[in-house]
Each structure stands twice: as structure tokens, then as C-alpha cells.
Scaffold this motif. Sequence first.
Motif, PDB file in Angstrom:
ATOM      1  N   ILE A 192      55.218  37.918  43.973  1.00 28.30           N
ATOM      2  CA  ILE A 192      53.863  37.891  43.938  1.00 28.30           C
ATOM      3  C   ILE A 192      53.430  38.708  45.268  1.00 28.30           C
ATOM      4  CG2 ILE A 192      51.729  36.468  43.859  1.00 28.30           C
ATOM      5  CD1 ILE A 192      53.232  34.368  42.541  1.00 28.30           C
TER       6      ILE A 192
ATOM      7  N   ILE B 250      45.989  36.736  41.575  1.00 25.82           N
ATOM      8  CA  ILE B 250      46.960  37.489  41.578  1.00 25.82           C
ATOM      9  C   ILE B 250      46.356  39.155  41.407  1.00 25.82           C
ATOM     10  CG2 ILE B 250      49.403  38.135  41.194  1.00 25.82           C
ATOM     11  CD1 ILE B 250      49.759  35.305  40.263  1.00 25.82           C
TER      12      ILE B 250
ATOM     13  N   ALA C 165      47.068  38.999  46.498  1.00 25.99           N
ATOM     14  CA  ALA C 165      46.060  38.334  45.807  1.00 25.99           C
ATOM     15  C   ALA C 165      44.829  38.353  46.696  1.00 25.99           C
ATOM     16  CB  ALA C 165      46.482  36.636  45.744  1.00 25.99           C
TER      17      ALA C 165
END
Length: 200
Positions: free
Chosen positions: A103, A42, A106
Motif C-alpha cells: 500500500i 487507498i 492514500a
Amino acid sequence: MKEMYKPIRKSFFDVPVLELAENLVGQYIVHEQTEGLLVARIVETEAYHGPEDRAAHSFSNRPTKRTEIMFGAAGSVYTYQMHTHTLMNVVAGPIGTPHAVLIRAAEPVEGFEQMKENRGNKLKMTDWTNGPGKLSKALDVTMDYYGQHWTDKPLFIAEGPETVEIMKGPRVGIGNSEEAVYYPWRFFEKDNSYVSKYRA
């Protein structure tokens, strides 16, 4: 399968949402599949502060079919659909406090060939996972994980290898959220090419 990827301790998630959003930068997302591991580190997150945040899905503080899990246990998986894309979130805060962390991006670590296939063979590598919908597609994450926990296999968060230099700034794509547009609740690794492009 590498033993280095183990679900992170549940207590990791028991912190305020802004702290969790920052702490998630540098950790791994791991998706175990029959073809092998899909792993990404991440590099960018966004915090959403529930009823106090006009940009949050839970701003009304009323559970809906989509947001019900936001009122659940910290560390739960909150997936939702946007323009046919699945977006991955981590529920934060005590039960009944609907905070979450998106999120956003990444960096691929393992499973390159499968990620490439999932995203389309013609894309350059930095375009595989530099946005929340792209990331879910690369990791083959679907709405089926809604309501599960980020410590439960086959989709889980594992401890990352090292600390990183983290920057803060406004969140992306929330232009109709009045004062919330300016909150510096996006956290990202400095100078990482997988961080999504910010447009003011």
C-alpha cells in the motif's frame, strides 16, 4: 463511530495479486484508536509477484523471519521496516505462494488532526500520506500488526465509496531489480495529488 466502516469480506482477497493490487485502489484503510478513527482511501499500490519477481522480498521462495507471513493466508498483514519506517502490505495468493501488495499511498478521510500530529504539524496535507512510510506513520501503524488479518479490527480494510479511474506504471524504488524494474505493476488513481512522485 461510523457504522459505514466495516471490514471488507474475506473473499475480496482471494484473487491473483495483480487483480488485488488494482482492486485495493479506492478502498479504505481504517485504524480504530481510543482518540477516534484514522481513515484514508487507498490511491496507490504495487504488486509483488513472489518467486517470479526480482523486486519481491520472496524472490528466493524461501521463508525468512521477515517474509514468513507472505507464505500465509491471503489478506494477512505483512509489515516490514525500511529505514526506520514501517511499510504496510497485503498478502495475496494461495497459502504457500508468497505474493503481496504494497500500500504505497492514500488520501486522508478522517482523523485529520491526529494524522497531522503524527506526521509533524509543519507538513502540508499532501505530504502526510503520499508514500508508504509516511502513510503508516500518519495512521499510527506499527510492526505490531504483522501477521494479523486485514479484516480484523482495529486495523482493517473497508469497502470504498466508488470506483475510480486507475492507471498503471512501473514500480518505485526498485532500481536494482533488472527486468522487474519495467513491470507495470503499480496501480494508482488518475490525477490524485496523494499519489507518490515517480522518478524513472
